[in-house]
Design an enzyme around this catalytic site. Structure first.
Site, PDB file in Angstrom:
ATOM      1  CE1 TYR A 296      -3.374  -2.837  -0.087  1.00 36.43           C
ATOM      2  CE2 TYR A 296      -3.741  -2.373   2.346  1.00 36.43           C
ATOM      3  CZ  TYR A 296      -3.803  -3.187   1.371  1.00 36.43           C
ATOM      4  OH  TYR A 296      -5.026  -3.868   1.441  1.00 36.43           O
ATOM      5  CB  SER A 297       1.058   4.245  -0.350  1.00 31.56           C
ATOM      6  OG  SER A 297      -0.145   4.839  -0.425  1.00 31.56           O
TER       7      SER A 297
END
Length: 349
Positions: A61-62
């Site tokens: 995530y990111s």
């Protein structure tokens, strides 16, 4: 907050979990809809103040930023022994060999990176972010079990996969005496109930708790059908959203959304509360993952715990549902190539 056990474990978790994919520096992942640290920290604190102790993220995530933001916020706002941190691995984290997957090398590498980013000595729930068909399942399961033995991980979980694959994994874990998966993070909501056919009965039989992603169907269940507004994420999901909620099921989906609105009006609550209250009726569901972008969305999710649906209302919500394609996400061509190599002649497109 009334805490519940995760599956048949002794682990206490809030029946609402925060899905931290929403939190991550925009320039490292999702510039349209992810919230940077300055915006995310107040929301994480608000969730803690509401009694939520269950937070789910993933290394991808990111590009690791979600883990970093979540780790710093929990260190500042919470007692580590009170919160339950869940993260995941499998997806690509860097180019080149061994930068992805569920090999022993990848697992032993990524656990240390996640621990560093989260600023903690252990992960409460370490989950495979779908299966890795390019690695022998036994290799993955033994390596994960070793993490439990070392103390870096407390519990193991899995996420969306065919029920037969999950059953095979549970069998191998039992056969070899390896630490077992105690949770399944799956796609389940009023617009997508295909998990009821095989996965949910399997989880009930094996004592596995489920953690639900997309409980509001990318926001579709939280607004009127003709409402032109859309979540920023849903608006940029493109083909992926069509795979999850195919336009061919529009009539059924519309009827369900309208039923949610009618029940919400009768209770004087939001549509989101009704959709989440329906999930709570499912004994196998431990917690839905709420990717909250506002404090009101967190408050709505917590308020849903007090909504009690009648059997008649549940029937009204469920009646319009029609069977649909269950997309399980063989996510890229590399995985398809690996399966083709192992099973000559299999037609995979």
């Amino acid at each position: 907050m009334r805490y519940v056990k995760l599956g048949t474990t002794g682990l206490d978790v809030s029946p609402i979990a925060i899905g931290a994919m929403t939190y991550g520096e925009p320039d490292r992942g999702h510039p349209v809809w992810s919230l940077g640290e300055e915006q995310a920290r107040p929301l994480i604190r608000h969730a803690l103040d509401a009694g939520i102790n269950f937070f789910d993220t993933a290394n991808m995530y990111s590009n690791g930023s979600s883990e970093e933001i979540l780790g710093r916020a929990l260190k500042d706002f919470a007692n580590r022994d009170d919160v339950v941190i869940a993260t995941k691995l499998r997806h690509p984290m860097r180019p080149g060999p061994n930068g992805r997957g569920l090999s022993r090398k990848a697992i032993m590498t990524e656990i240390d990176h996640s621990l560093r980013r989260l600023g903690t000595d252990y992960i409460d729930l370490y989950q495979v972010h779908r299966n890795d068909h390019a690695t022998p399942l036994e290799e993955t399961l033994e390596a994960l079990s070793d993490l439990v033995k070392t103390g870096k991980v407390r519990y193991l979980g899995a996420s969306s996969m065919p029920a037969w694959e999950f059953a095979k994994a549970l069998h191998l874990q039992r056969e070899h005496g390896w630490a077992r998966f105690v949770s399944m993070q799956d796609h389940y909501n009023l617009l997508h109930r295909e998990e009821e056919r095989e996965m949910i009965p399997l989880c009930l039989d094996e004592g596995v708790g489920t953690i639900v992603w997309s409980p509001l169907a990318r926001g579709r269940l939280a607004r009127a059908w003709n409402d032109a507004k859309s979540t920023a994420r849903a608006a940029t999901d493109g083909a992926y959203a069509d795979q999850l909620y195919a336009p061919t099921e529009e009539a059924s989906n519309r009827a369900i959304v309208e039923a949610v609105g009618q029940v919400a009006d009768a209770h004087g609550v939001s549509r989101a509360q009704i959709a989440l209250a329906w999930l709570r009726r499912r004994r196998v569901v431990t917690a839905p993952l709420v990717g909250a972008r506002t404090a009101q969305q967190i408050d709505d999710a917590v308020a849903s715990l007090d909504v009690v649906l009648t059997d008649e209302e549940v029937r009204a919500l469920e009646a319009p549902y029609t069977p649909r394609y269950d997309w399980q996400g063989i996510s890229d061509e590399a995985e398809l190539d690996a399966i083709r190599a192992r099973v000559p002649g299999m037609a995979l497109t």
